[in-house]
Motif scaffolding. Structure first.
Motif, short mmCIF file in Angstrom:
data_model
loop_
_atom_site.label_atom_id
_atom_site.label_comp_id
_atom_site.label_asym_id
_atom_site.label_seq_id
_atom_site.Cartn_x
_atom_site.Cartn_y
_atom_site.Cartn_z
N ASN A 130 0.83 -1.21 0.00
CA ASN A 130 0.00 0.00 0.00
C ASN A 130 0.86 1.26 0.00
O ASN A 130 0.54 2.23 -0.69
CB ASN A 130 -0.96 0.01 1.20
CG ASN A 130 -2.16 -0.86 0.96
OD1 ASN A 130 -2.67 -0.94 -0.15
ND2 ASN A 130 -2.62 -1.52 2.00
N ARG A 179 -5.17 2.15 -6.82
CA ARG A 179 -6.03 0.97 -6.73
C ARG A 179 -5.62 -0.08 -7.77
O ARG A 179 -5.62 -1.27 -7.48
CB ARG A 179 -7.49 1.36 -6.89
CG ARG A 179 -7.99 2.09 -5.65
CD ARG A 179 -9.37 2.64 -5.74
NE ARG A 179 -10.33 1.68 -6.24
CZ ARG A 179 -11.54 2.02 -6.64
NH1 ARG A 179 -11.92 3.27 -6.60
NH2 ARG A 179 -12.38 1.12 -7.08
N LYS A 185 -4.36 -3.82 -6.75
CA LYS A 185 -5.16 -4.92 -7.29
C LYS A 185 -4.32 -5.79 -8.23
O LYS A 185 -4.37 -7.03 -8.16
CB LYS A 185 -6.37 -4.37 -8.03
CG LYS A 185 -7.30 -5.41 -8.55
CD LYS A 185 -8.50 -4.78 -9.23
CE LYS A 185 -9.40 -5.85 -9.84
NZ LYS A 185 -10.53 -5.28 -10.55
#
Length: 190
Positions: A43, A55, A59
């Motif tokens: 992250n 994102r 992902k």
């Protein structure tokens, strides 16, 4: 006197802006290539402002369970490998389109340019992986930078009105995002 006051205020404002930038932006990562990747680490890496889509980064890299069982150098290689595989899919698709384009010379030429750009980007990603295996991070960054440059070739062919299927541009943009991530990761230890 007036100029002095303006100059002083300007320097005060610039100093305040610089201080805010230093506070908001970490001066360096406290990572090493052998640190294990955790969800928190991923992250942090994916939330850097240089990356367009946090994102997508998270992902894309967590789609496989392998991500949190490797170190950061392994994550860099993994990202380059995944980008390379996606680039190969794009290359194969554009090669097919070039073969079946019929009389549409403009579309065929654009597809051929894509094949050439993807081919070079894929080779540069392979070079980056080799340098990463040898902990040659500056050379890996240089190769990743070249891969990113060549990733843009196909997108440039299809920007604006054209008759290509819409997913061609979308896949090109996705490959560019992947190459951005690889380039950013390889810059961590320069």
């Amino acid at each position: 006197m007036g100029v002095s006051c303006i100059t002083r205020n300007t320097y005060s404002i610039l100093s305040l802006q610089l201080l805010l930038i230093l506070i908001i932006t970490p001066s360096s990562f406290s990572f090493t290539p052998t640190d294990n990747v955790t969800k928190e680490t991923l992250n942090k890496l994916c939330s850097q402002s240089i990356l367009y889509n946090r994102r997508f980064c998270v992902k894309w890299l967590t789609a496989h369970n392998r991500t949190t069982s490797m170190n950061i150098r392994g994550l860099m290689e993994f990202a380059a490998e995944k980008a390379q595989a996606f680039g190969q899919e794009n290359l194969d698709l554009m090669d097919l389109f070039a073969k079946i384009s019929g009389n549409d010379k403009q579309f065929k030429n654009a597809c051929v340019e894509c094949v050439n750009g993807y081919g070079t980007a894929i080779k540069e990603l392979e070079v980056a992986k080799e340098f990463l295996r040898n902990n040659s991070f500056q050379q890996a960054y240089n190769a990743a930078y070249k891969a990113l440059d060549y990733a843009y070739v196909c997108k440039d062919q299809f920007e604006g009105p054209s008759n290509e299927p819409p997913f061609v541009l979308n896949r090109s943009v996705k490959f560019i995002e992947m190459c951005h991530i690889v380039r950013f990761f390889t810059s961590l230890f320069n």
